[in-house]
Write a protein that holds these residues in place. Structure first.
Motif, PDB file in Angstrom:
ATOM      1  N   ARG A 222      38.631 -38.553 -21.280  1.00  0.00           N
ATOM      2  CA  ARG A 222      38.745 -39.979 -21.634  1.00  0.00           C
ATOM      3  C   ARG A 222      37.466 -40.308 -22.407  1.00  0.00           C
ATOM      4  O   ARG A 222      36.583 -40.226 -21.862  1.00  0.00           O
ATOM      5  CB  ARG A 222      39.010 -40.807 -20.280  1.00  0.00           C
ATOM      6  CG  ARG A 222      40.280 -40.797 -19.737  1.00  0.00           C
ATOM      7  CD  ARG A 222      40.283 -41.764 -18.727  1.00  0.00           C
ATOM      8  NE  ARG A 222      39.549 -41.804 -17.666  1.00  0.00           N
ATOM      9  CZ  ARG A 222      39.753 -41.159 -16.652  1.00  0.00           C
ATOM     10  NH1 ARG A 222      40.712 -40.287 -16.647  1.00  0.00           N
ATOM     11  NH2 ARG A 222      38.744 -41.120 -16.006  1.00  0.00           N
ATOM     12  N   LEU A 223      37.744 -41.077 -23.522  1.00  0.00           N
ATOM     13  CA  LEU A 223      36.699 -41.123 -24.398  1.00  0.00           C
ATOM     14  C   LEU A 223      36.847 -42.631 -24.764  1.00  0.00           C
ATOM     15  O   LEU A 223      36.370 -43.247 -25.856  1.00  0.00           O
ATOM     16  CB  LEU A 223      36.669 -40.495 -25.701  1.00  0.00           C
ATOM     17  CG  LEU A 223      36.472 -38.880 -25.382  1.00  0.00           C
ATOM     18  CD1 LEU A 223      36.697 -38.276 -26.700  1.00  0.00           C
ATOM     19  CD2 LEU A 223      34.963 -38.807 -24.956  1.00  0.00           C
ATOM     20  N   GLY A 224      37.700 -43.530 -24.191  1.00  0.00           N
ATOM     21  CA  GLY A 224      38.011 -45.045 -24.591  1.00  0.00           C
ATOM     22  C   GLY A 224      38.499 -45.106 -25.952  1.00  0.00           C
ATOM     23  O   GLY A 224      39.513 -44.564 -26.251  1.00  0.00           O
ATOM     24  N   ALA A 231      33.919 -38.501 -35.588  1.00  0.00           N
ATOM     25  CA  ALA A 231      32.884 -39.602 -35.390  1.00  0.00           C
ATOM     26  C   ALA A 231      32.368 -39.842 -36.835  1.00  0.00           C
ATOM     27  O   ALA A 231      32.167 -39.004 -37.713  1.00  0.00           O
ATOM     28  CB  ALA A 231      31.820 -39.183 -34.449  1.00  0.00           C
ATOM     29  N   PRO A 232      32.237 -41.066 -37.096  1.00  0.00           N
ATOM     30  CA  PRO A 232      32.340 -42.354 -36.056  1.00  0.00           C
ATOM     31  C   PRO A 232      33.742 -42.778 -36.423  1.00  0.00           C
ATOM     32  O   PRO A 232      34.449 -42.853 -37.364  1.00  0.00           O
ATOM     33  CB  PRO A 232      31.460 -43.521 -36.648  1.00  0.00           C
ATOM     34  CG  PRO A 232      31.262 -42.963 -37.962  1.00  0.00           C
ATOM     35  CD  PRO A 232      31.375 -41.516 -38.430  1.00  0.00           C
ATOM     36  N   TYR A 233      34.520 -42.892 -35.251  1.00  0.00           N
ATOM     37  CA  TYR A 233      35.958 -43.148 -35.178  1.00  0.00           C
ATOM     38  C   TYR A 233      36.444 -43.887 -34.070  1.00  0.00           C
ATOM     39  O   TYR A 233      36.852 -43.288 -33.250  1.00  0.00           O
ATOM     40  CB  TYR A 233      36.671 -41.721 -35.022  1.00  0.00           C
ATOM     41  CG  TYR A 233      38.219 -41.679 -35.952  1.00  0.00           C
ATOM     42  CD1 TYR A 233      38.455 -41.092 -37.105  1.00  0.00           C
ATOM     43  CD2 TYR A 233      39.358 -42.083 -35.124  1.00  0.00           C
ATOM     44  CE1 TYR A 233      39.618 -40.899 -37.595  1.00  0.00           C
ATOM     45  CE2 TYR A 233      40.386 -41.885 -35.518  1.00  0.00           C
ATOM     46  CZ  TYR A 233      40.700 -41.264 -37.022  1.00  0.00           C
ATOM     47  OH  TYR A 233      41.991 -41.299 -37.428  1.00  0.00           O
ATOM     48  N   GLN A 234      36.125 -45.134 -34.165  1.00  0.00           N
ATOM     49  CA  GLN A 234      36.070 -46.043 -32.783  1.00  0.00           C
ATOM     50  C   GLN A 234      36.058 -47.294 -33.203  1.00  0.00           C
ATOM     51  O   GLN A 234      35.851 -47.800 -34.183  1.00  0.00           O
ATOM     52  CB  GLN A 234      34.834 -45.666 -31.908  1.00  0.00           C
ATOM     53  CG  GLN A 234      33.551 -45.736 -32.497  1.00  0.00           C
ATOM     54  CD  GLN A 234      32.436 -45.455 -31.529  1.00  0.00           C
ATOM     55  OE1 GLN A 234      32.188 -44.114 -31.725  1.00  0.00           O
ATOM     56  NE2 GLN A 234      32.056 -46.193 -30.797  1.00  0.00           N
ATOM     57  N   MET A 244      38.245 -51.629 -35.686  1.00  0.00           N
ATOM     58  CA  MET A 244      38.331 -50.099 -35.639  1.00  0.00           C
ATOM     59  C   MET A 244      37.969 -49.629 -36.852  1.00  0.00           C
ATOM     60  O   MET A 244      38.487 -50.058 -37.857  1.00  0.00           O
ATOM     61  CB  MET A 244      39.966 -49.803 -35.301  1.00  0.00           C
ATOM     62  CG  MET A 244      40.095 -48.268 -35.607  1.00  0.00           C
ATOM     63  SD  MET A 244      39.245 -47.344 -34.082  1.00  0.00           S
ATOM     64  CE  MET A 244      40.247 -47.583 -32.756  1.00  0.00           C
ATOM     65  N   PHE A 245      36.975 -48.863 -36.772  1.00  0.00           N
ATOM     66  CA  PHE A 245      36.394 -47.973 -38.231  1.00  0.00           C
ATOM     67  C   PHE A 245      36.906 -46.623 -37.845  1.00  0.00           C
ATOM     68  O   PHE A 245      36.878 -45.974 -36.752  1.00  0.00           O
ATOM     69  CB  PHE A 245      34.766 -48.099 -37.976  1.00  0.00           C
ATOM     70  CG  PHE A 245      34.110 -49.188 -38.313  1.00  0.00           C
ATOM     71  CD1 PHE A 245      33.611 -49.632 -39.707  1.00  0.00           C
ATOM     72  CD2 PHE A 245      34.079 -50.354 -37.569  1.00  0.00           C
ATOM     73  CE1 PHE A 245      33.267 -50.837 -40.266  1.00  0.00           C
ATOM     74  CE2 PHE A 245      33.509 -51.463 -37.752  1.00  0.00           C
ATOM     75  CZ  PHE A 245      33.100 -51.917 -39.077  1.00  0.00           C
ATOM     76  N   LEU A 288      24.867 -47.674 -35.184  1.00  0.00           N
ATOM     77  CA  LEU A 288      25.922 -48.218 -35.895  1.00  0.00           C
ATOM     78  C   LEU A 288      26.100 -49.738 -35.200  1.00  0.00           C
ATOM     79  O   LEU A 288      26.477 -50.877 -35.900  1.00  0.00           O
ATOM     80  CB  LEU A 288      27.027 -47.607 -36.070  1.00  0.00           C
ATOM     81  CG  LEU A 288      27.272 -46.398 -36.984  1.00  0.00           C
ATOM     82  CD1 LEU A 288      28.412 -45.626 -36.880  1.00  0.00           C
ATOM     83  CD2 LEU A 288      26.951 -46.954 -38.327  1.00  0.00           C
ATOM     84  N   GLU A 289      26.057 -49.845 -34.169  1.00  0.00           N
ATOM     85  CA  GLU A 289      26.557 -51.163 -33.315  1.00  0.00           C
ATOM     86  C   GLU A 289      25.425 -52.207 -33.866  1.00  0.00           C
ATOM     87  O   GLU A 289      25.599 -53.481 -33.819  1.00  0.00           O
ATOM     88  CB  GLU A 289      26.409 -50.935 -31.806  1.00  0.00           C
ATOM     89  CG  GLU A 289      27.884 -50.399 -31.502  1.00  0.00           C
ATOM     90  CD  GLU A 289      27.887 -49.992 -29.781  1.00  0.00           C
ATOM     91  OE1 GLU A 289      26.644 -50.185 -29.129  1.00  0.00           O
ATOM     92  OE2 GLU A 289      28.964 -49.763 -29.101  1.00  0.00           O
TER      93      GLU A 289
END
Length: 381
Positions: A222-224, A231-234, A244-245, A288-289
């Motif tokens: 599980r990766l949320g 990555a980055p793919y979330q 969503m990017f 990135l956040e």
């Protein structure tokens, strides 16, 4: 003219997986006749919320159909059903394995009445195996298939998908299987039996997750909202909500770095390749956040489109159904029913240049068409 004009489907199924499949056949022009017990056997009619006393759950899977009442445990109604089979093309049901045979209506009986009949049986676990007699419900299938184990927060519990995804996928295979059987019948003039199991469908839909395990002995976790392999793919936070990017390639990442004004990251050994980014994903995510939260979602979407990088809002259901793209695609339809009024629905997504999908029949009341269909039958009772 519609692709399935002239095809008659006798639909004995209940709840979602098989009824949603027969609805798609009806959209394509098939005459779909729901055959229901006089007392009402489809629990989906009882699930709220309701509009004018009709279940919105039931409404989502039963447009363009008719409904008649038969009690197949009664000999006279069984004869009426077999009279319908004579002129039908498909019998669709999702009784427990063996129930149709116990009622004297198994495939061997049906094909004697009509050798061209296609009998599609949808069950939780199929006609064979130690679980063949067990009932199958969507959450159980999601659990047993491993889907829940790869869905949810990495530090939380295994999580089911928010819609009945095993049922939905199975409904598509109902259509595929029946269309394939109809095409084969064109060549052989014979019907056949289709054994379709929810667990089989969900296992086959594990896609890259199953391939990774079977071929590389790699068990996904599980990766949320992150991706197993990219990555980055979330989802990242913006100043006004989540976005969503999806940076799917090294070339896209190079453009992404230009977009966020971190061009040096494109040659940084920690992030230069996708493999490196996955290895250093936590560090990349934290960096990135700090950047994504400085702009609104619309500001980022404008930049993503400019740099040709996939991205999209994390919408609520209301936002999803009201978004301009959904309206541009004319995806929301309405139908009127004389007894319960206006029904809104999401249209069939098929858009062919020569495909005429119409929405003529609102989801029927229980037994609404019994007299129209049963009275003309000539049955020796």
């Amino acid at each position: 003219m519609r692709p399935l004009d002239g095809i008659r489907v006798l639909d004995l199924s209940r709840v979602y997986a098989a009824p949603a499949g027969s609805m798609l056949l009806a959209d394509l022009g098939a005459e779909v006749i729901r055959i229901e017990h006089p007392n009402g056997s489809d629990s989906m009619r009882e699930w709220g919320p309701f509009v004018n006393d009709q279940s919105t759950y039931y409404l989502c899977a039963n447009r363009n159909k008719k409904s008649i009442l038969l009690n197949l445990k009664k000999e006279e109604d069984k004869k009426k059903f077999l009279a319908l089979v004579e002129d039908a093309d498909v019998v669709l049901e999702n009784f427990k394995t063996g129930d149709m045979t116990r009622m004297g209506l198994g495939y061997e009986v049906l094909k004697k009445v009509n050798p061209r009949i296609i009998h599609c049986a949808v069950t939780g676990f199929g006609q064979t195996g130690s679980l063949a007699q067990e009932p199958g419900f969507d959450p159980v299938i999601q659990a047993m298939s491993g889907l829940m184990d790869v869905t949810g927060d990495p530090n939380g519990e295994a999580t089911k998908v928010g819609v009945p995804i095993a049922d939905i996928l199975t409904s598509n295979y109902v259509v595929i299987g029946i269309l394939a059987a109809l095409r084969l019948r064109d060549q052989t003039n014979e019907g056949q039996f289709i054994d379709l199991a929810l667990l089989d469908v969900q296992l086959s839909s594990l896609a890259n997750v199953s391939s990774a395990y079977l071929n590389a002995d790699f068990a996904s976790k599980r990766l949320g909202n992150k991706h197993n392999n990219v990555a980055p793919y979330q989802v990242f936070p913006c100043s006004d909500g989540p976005l969503m990017f999806c940076v799917g390639t090294d070339a896209q990442f190079e453009r992404f770095c230009q977009m966020i004004k971190r061009e040096e990251w494109a040659t940084d050994q920690r992030f230069k390749t996708n493999s490196a980014r996955k290895q250093n994903e936590q560090e990349l995510t934290e960096l990135l956040e700090e950047i994504t939260v400085t702009k609104t979602r619309d500001e980022w979407l404008t930049l993503l489109q400019q740099y040709k990088i996939p991205g999209g809002r994390v919408n609520t259901i209301a936002e999803a159904l009201e978004q301009p793209q959904a309206k541009a695609r004319d995806l929301i339809g309405e139908m009127e029913h004389p007894s319960y009024g206006r029904v809104k629905f999401v249209k069939n997504p098929l858009q062919h240049s020569g495909l005429n999908i119409s929405y003529d029949q609102a989801p029927p009341l229980l037994g609404e068409h019994t007299a129209d269909i049963i009275n003309p039958l000539k049955v020796n009772l």
